[in-house]
Design a protein around this motif. Structure first.
Motif, PDB file in Angstrom:
ATOM      1  N   ILE A   1      76.636  22.823 119.095  1.00 48.13           N
ATOM      2  CA  ILE A   1      75.796  24.022 119.030  1.00 48.13           C
ATOM      3  C   ILE A   1      74.790  23.967 120.166  1.00 48.13           C
ATOM      4  O   ILE A   1      73.985  23.055 120.265  1.00 48.13           O
ATOM      5  CB  ILE A   1      75.084  24.102 117.674  1.00 48.13           C
ATOM      6  CG1 ILE A   1      76.118  24.154 116.547  1.00 48.13           C
ATOM      7  CG2 ILE A   1      74.164  25.303 117.621  1.00 48.13           C
ATOM      8  CD1 ILE A   1      75.513  24.024 115.174  1.00 48.13           C
ATOM      9  N   GLY A   2      74.844  24.949 121.009  1.00 46.51           N
ATOM     10  CA  GLY A   2      73.996  24.995 122.183  1.00 46.51           C
ATOM     11  C   GLY A   2      74.827  25.162 123.429  1.00 46.51           C
ATOM     12  O   GLY A   2      76.026  25.434 123.338  1.00 46.51           O
ATOM     13  N   PRO A   3      74.221  25.009 124.610  1.00 43.11           N
ATOM     14  CA  PRO A   3      72.829  24.593 124.798  1.00 43.11           C
ATOM     15  C   PRO A   3      71.824  25.646 124.344  1.00 43.11           C
ATOM     16  O   PRO A   3      72.097  26.828 124.416  1.00 43.11           O
ATOM     17  CB  PRO A   3      72.736  24.380 126.316  1.00 43.11           C
ATOM     18  CG  PRO A   3      73.771  25.308 126.876  1.00 43.11           C
ATOM     19  CD  PRO A   3      74.896  25.311 125.885  1.00 43.11           C
ATOM     20  N   THR A   4      70.717  25.149 123.839  1.00 43.98           N
ATOM     21  CA  THR A   4      69.613  26.011 123.446  1.00 43.98           C
ATOM     22  C   THR A   4      68.585  25.985 124.567  1.00 43.98           C
ATOM     23  O   THR A   4      68.016  24.949 124.865  1.00 43.98           O
ATOM     24  CB  THR A   4      68.977  25.522 122.134  1.00 43.98           C
ATOM     25  OG1 THR A   4      69.987  25.465 121.119  1.00 43.98           O
ATOM     26  CG2 THR A   4      67.879  26.468 121.683  1.00 43.98           C
ATOM     27  N   GLY A   5      68.373  27.101 125.196  1.00 47.38           N
ATOM     28  CA  GLY A   5      67.459  27.153 126.337  1.00 47.38           C
ATOM     29  C   GLY A   5      66.022  26.894 125.935  1.00 47.38           C
ATOM     30  O   GLY A   5      65.647  26.934 124.755  1.00 47.38           O
ATOM     31  N   GLY A   6      65.204  26.625 126.930  1.00 50.34           N
ATOM     32  CA  GLY A   6      63.779  26.396 126.713  1.00 50.34           C
ATOM     33  C   GLY A   6      62.959  27.094 127.783  1.00 50.34           C
ATOM     34  O   GLY A   6      63.483  27.824 128.626  1.00 50.34           O
ATOM     35  N   GLY A   7      61.660  26.858 127.755  1.00 47.89           N
ATOM     36  CA  GLY A   7      60.750  27.549 128.664  1.00 47.89           C
ATOM     37  C   GLY A   7      60.787  26.989 130.074  1.00 47.89           C
ATOM     38  O   GLY A   7      60.855  25.785 130.277  1.00 47.89           O
ATOM     39  N   TRP A   8      60.702  27.898 131.040  1.00 51.98           N
ATOM     40  CA  TRP A   8      60.625  27.531 132.461  1.00 51.98           C
ATOM     41  C   TRP A   8      59.175  27.621 132.909  1.00 51.98           C
ATOM     42  O   TRP A   8      58.395  28.399 132.377  1.00 51.98           O
ATOM     43  CB  TRP A   8      61.503  28.467 133.278  1.00 51.98           C
ATOM     44  CG  TRP A   8      62.264  27.764 134.366  1.00 51.98           C
ATOM     45  CD1 TRP A   8      62.071  27.890 135.710  1.00 51.98           C
ATOM     46  CD2 TRP A   8      63.344  26.846 134.211  1.00 51.98           C
ATOM     47  NE1 TRP A   8      62.963  27.100 136.400  1.00 51.98           N
ATOM     48  CE2 TRP A   8      63.753  26.443 135.493  1.00 51.98           C
ATOM     49  CE3 TRP A   8      63.997  26.295 133.107  1.00 51.98           C
ATOM     50  CZ2 TRP A   8      64.783  25.534 135.707  1.00 51.98           C
ATOM     51  CZ3 TRP A   8      65.017  25.401 133.311  1.00 51.98           C
ATOM     52  CH2 TRP A   8      65.396  25.034 134.605  1.00 51.98           C
ATOM     53  N   GLY A   9      58.817  26.834 133.903  1.00 56.81           N
ATOM     54  CA  GLY A   9      57.443  26.801 134.360  1.00 56.81           C
ATOM     55  C   GLY A   9      57.004  28.069 135.074  1.00 56.81           C
ATOM     56  O   GLY A   9      57.789  28.738 135.746  1.00 56.81           O
TER      57      GLY A   9
END
Length: 210
Positions: free
Chosen positions: A39-47
């Protein structure tokens, strides 16, 4: 981060730095067949950068050939329920430009399964630059015996979940750029309306007054 003091206009805050994949293994109750689900990839926050907020729920740029898993596909193929898949409020670092938001995904087991995660950057927060605040780090928790247990790291190896147990993965947010006090009141108010930040976060990080 190292080049930001010399090239601030070309730098960006830190990011969540992981694909945040959840591996689930078990037996399909209706067929008795063994399955392995990634399950995923689950994205995250970018700078954040000198000209814009960080992008939310973004898969790492070096993995452009990967796609996250639609909740409906997961539920149709496996004895799993996607209880929650949402933006992670307050996860982006405060700044003149705010870091991108991470995600929160909660998966409930509908039959006994084993889960594993190899998630990194749970202790090193995505850094802010030029006065921006750090974003939240990646985090993993398990729900068993009627209570949530926050794990010390993102490394879960072959942990058994019974029916009704859950795993929660929260991906990190991006680091902020520039001092939070310089963020426009209109941008802070917009983030509040959209639910990107809480009122408490707005007051503590930006000095927001309703």
């Amino acid at each position: 981060k190292a080049l930001a003091p010399a090239l601030p206009q070309q730098a960006a805050g830190g990011h969540h730095a992981d694909l945040a994949v959840i591996e689930v293994r078990g037996i399909r109750p209706e067929t008795g067949e063994f399955f392995v689900a990634a399950i995923g990839p689950t994205g995250g926050g970018w700078g954040a950068k000198a000209i814009e907020d960080g992008h939310p729920v973004t898969v790492c740029s070096n993995d452009g050939d990967t796609h996250n898993s639609p909740s409906e596909r997961i539920e149709a193929k496996y004895p799993l329920l996607v209880e929650r898949y949402s933006l992670r409020q307050d996860s982006g670092g405060a700044g003149t430009w705010r870091g991108g938001l991470g995600a929160e995904i909660v998966i409930e087991a509908l039959s006994p399964v084993e889960v594993s995660t190899p998630i990194e950057r749970t202790r090193c927060k995505p850094w802010g630059i030029e006065g921006g605040a750090d974003g939240m780090a990646n985090r993993v928790a398990l729900y068993r015996n009627g209570a949530w247990e926050e794990l010390e790291s993102g490394k879960v190896a072959n942990v058994r979940l019974e029916a009704g147990d859950k795993i929660r993965v929260e991906t990190g947010g991006g680091g902020g750029f520039g001092p939070p006090a310089a963020r426009s009141p209109e941008a802070v108010a917009s983030d509040l309306r959209n639910g990107y930040i809480s009122l408490e976060h707005a007051q503590a990080e930006y000095g927001y007054r309703a």
